[in-house]
Design a protein around this motif. Structure first.
Motif, short mmCIF file in Angstrom:
data_model
loop_
_atom_site.label_atom_id
_atom_site.label_comp_id
_atom_site.label_asym_id
_atom_site.label_seq_id
_atom_site.Cartn_x
_atom_site.Cartn_y
_atom_site.Cartn_z
N VAL A 126 0.89 -0.96 0.11
CA VAL A 126 -0.16 0.00 -0.10
C VAL A 126 1.01 1.17 -0.06
CG1 VAL A 126 -1.76 1.23 1.38
CG2 VAL A 126 -1.86 -1.03 1.07
N ASN A 127 0.68 2.19 -0.89
CA ASN A 127 1.41 3.51 -0.84
C ASN A 127 0.17 4.59 -0.49
OD1 ASN A 127 3.84 4.99 -1.87
ND2 ASN A 127 1.99 6.15 -2.58
N THR A 128 0.78 5.32 0.50
CA THR A 128 -0.09 6.41 1.01
C THR A 128 0.72 7.68 1.25
OG1 THR A 128 -1.69 7.02 2.70
CG2 THR A 128 0.20 5.96 3.42
N ASP A 129 0.22 8.93 1.30
CA ASP A 129 0.93 10.13 1.41
C ASP A 129 1.04 10.32 2.91
OD1 ASP A 129 0.96 10.40 -1.15
OD2 ASP A 129 -0.70 11.79 -1.42
N ALA A 130 2.06 11.02 3.43
CA ALA A 130 2.36 11.49 4.72
C ALA A 130 1.42 12.59 5.23
CB ALA A 130 3.72 11.82 4.77
N ASP A 131 0.72 13.27 4.35
CA ASP A 131 -0.04 14.38 4.82
C ASP A 131 -1.47 13.92 5.44
OD1 ASP A 131 -1.25 13.67 2.23
OD2 ASP A 131 -1.08 15.52 1.62
N ASN A 132 -1.77 12.72 5.62
CA ASN A 132 -2.79 12.47 6.32
C ASN A 132 -4.21 12.51 5.28
OD1 ASN A 132 -3.62 10.46 8.33
ND2 ASN A 132 -4.45 12.04 9.41
N GLN A 133 -3.86 12.72 4.14
CA GLN A 133 -5.02 12.79 3.16
C GLN A 133 -5.83 11.59 3.07
OE1 GLN A 133 -5.42 14.18 -1.53
NE2 GLN A 133 -3.50 14.75 -0.53
N TYR A 134 -5.36 10.51 3.51
CA TYR A 134 -6.19 9.33 3.36
C TYR A 134 -6.02 8.52 4.93
CZ TYR A 134 -4.50 10.05 -1.54
OH TYR A 134 -4.48 11.04 -2.51
N SER A 135 -7.29 8.02 5.11
CA SER A 135 -7.28 7.55 6.51
C SER A 135 -6.93 6.10 6.52
CB SER A 135 -8.61 7.44 6.80
OG SER A 135 -8.94 6.70 7.92
N GLY A 136 -5.85 5.80 7.64
CA GLY A 136 -5.56 4.45 7.71
C GLY A 136 -6.73 3.39 7.63
N GLN A 137 -7.88 3.76 8.31
CA GLN A 137 -8.99 2.81 8.30
C GLN A 137 -9.40 2.43 6.90
OE1 GLN A 137 -10.25 1.63 11.30
NE2 GLN A 137 -8.49 2.95 12.25
N ASP A 138 -9.03 3.17 5.94
CA ASP A 138 -9.66 2.56 4.65
C ASP A 138 -8.32 1.63 3.77
OD1 ASP A 138 -11.96 4.24 4.52
OD2 ASP A 138 -10.76 5.98 3.83
N ILE A 139 -7.40 1.51 4.58
CA ILE A 139 -6.44 0.34 3.89
C ILE A 139 -7.14 -0.97 3.86
CG2 ILE A 139 -4.35 -1.01 4.70
CD1 ILE A 139 -3.21 1.38 5.78
N GLU A 140 -8.06 -1.28 4.75
CA GLU A 140 -8.67 -2.71 4.67
C GLU A 140 -9.55 -2.54 3.32
OE1 GLU A 140 -11.72 -5.53 7.16
OE2 GLU A 140 -10.85 -3.96 8.06
N LYS A 141 -10.13 -1.55 3.13
CA LYS A 141 -11.09 -1.54 1.91
C LYS A 141 -10.50 -1.23 0.59
CE LYS A 141 -13.54 2.03 3.97
NZ LYS A 141 -14.32 3.32 4.01
N LEU A 142 -9.10 -0.77 0.64
CA LEU A 142 -8.14 -0.45 -0.32
C LEU A 142 -7.81 -1.79 -0.76
CD1 LEU A 142 -7.09 1.55 -2.46
CD2 LEU A 142 -4.90 1.44 -0.75
N VAL A 143 -7.41 -2.97 -0.03
CA VAL A 143 -6.67 -4.13 -0.14
C VAL A 143 -7.63 -5.17 -0.44
CG1 VAL A 143 -4.59 -3.40 1.21
CG2 VAL A 143 -6.38 -4.84 2.34
N ARG A 144 -8.98 -5.11 -0.31
CA ARG A 144 -10.22 -6.06 -0.16
C ARG A 144 -10.25 -6.40 -1.97
NH1 ARG A 144 -14.67 -3.96 1.82
NH2 ARG A 144 -13.89 -4.02 4.08
N PRO A 145 -10.21 -5.74 -2.83
CA PRO A 145 -10.32 -6.14 -4.07
C PRO A 145 -8.92 -7.14 -4.35
CG PRO A 145 -10.99 -3.98 -4.13
CD PRO A 145 -10.08 -4.33 -2.86
N ILE A 146 -7.92 -6.73 -3.77
CA ILE A 146 -6.65 -7.84 -3.91
C ILE A 146 -6.74 -9.14 -3.15
CG2 ILE A 146 -4.23 -8.13 -3.78
CD1 ILE A 146 -4.06 -5.04 -4.10
N ILE A 147 -7.25 -9.07 -1.88
CA ILE A 147 -7.57 -10.20 -1.16
C ILE A 147 -8.67 -11.10 -1.86
CG2 ILE A 147 -8.50 -11.01 1.05
CD1 ILE A 147 -6.94 -8.40 2.28
#
Length: 194
Positions: free
Chosen positions: A89-110
């Motif tokens: 997972v790549n994310t930006d350091a400016d907290n533009q994206y929520s860590g809580q959304d990592i699970e949603k982001l990786v779900r299509p891969i899983i």
């Protein structure tokens, strides 16, 4: 197949000591358990790496001088692959994206539906984006969709997930950005994306 997979989160940084704690806290407090954080320090001259170490970042890749986002991204991919990541997972350091959304982001891969997933920001609702920046974001995404024959709504988004197989196929040649080039490359190679 990916249920107990190692997820490596790349956080490229350059002089972000002030914002980094909020970003790292968001990632640490997400719901996925088997996760490591890899900070890519792109030649920071402030206390970014010290902040990262205090927050328990697993690995720091230090680039001696600022080389730009594309080189930092490739250094991060390399570190993740060497560490055995199954999903990156790549994310930006400016907290533009929520860590809580990592699970949603990786779900299509899983679930085996995609090898690359691009997070979608609410561009029109983002208050700190000027009207011109919003128009340029939409136009840029349209150009990338046309060039890659894909339907990615937010092509410049820095919130992305890659399967190990997709990450090994990525080859960034641009020195300044990786976001658009990776989508066009993936579209041309027919790598499944969402």
């Amino acid at each position: 197949m990916f249920r107990n997979s190692l997820i490596s989160v790349i956080v490229p940084v350059y002089n972000v000591e002030k914002y980094l704690p909020q970003c790292l806290n968001s990632i640490i407090n997400q719901t996925y358990e088997n996760l490591e954080i890899i900070l890519i320090n792109d030649g920071s001259t402030d206390h970014t790496t010290e902040v990262a170490k205090k927050w328990g970042v697993h690995y720091v890749v230090n680039l001696k001088k600022n080389k730009g986002l594309a080189k930092g991204f490739m250094a991060g991919l390399d570190a993740c692959l060497r560490n055995g990541a199954d999903i990156i997972v790549n994310t930006d350091a400016d907290n533009q994206y929520s860590g809580q959304d990592i699970e949603k982001l990786v779900r299509p891969i899983i679930e085996g539906r995609a090898d690359i997933v691009i997070g979608d920001r609410p561009i029109d609702e983002t208050e700190h984006f000027s009207p011109m920046k919003k128009k340029l974001q939409h136009f840029g995404s349209w150009v990338v969709r046309a060039a890659s024959d894909t339907d990615i709504p937010d092509a410049p988004s820095g919130f992305r997930a890659y399967s190990r197989e997709a990450a090994m196929r990525i080859n960034v040649t641009n020195e300044y950005t990786y976001t658009l080039e990776t989508i066009v490359q993936a579209g041309r190679e027919r790598i499944p994306m969402e």
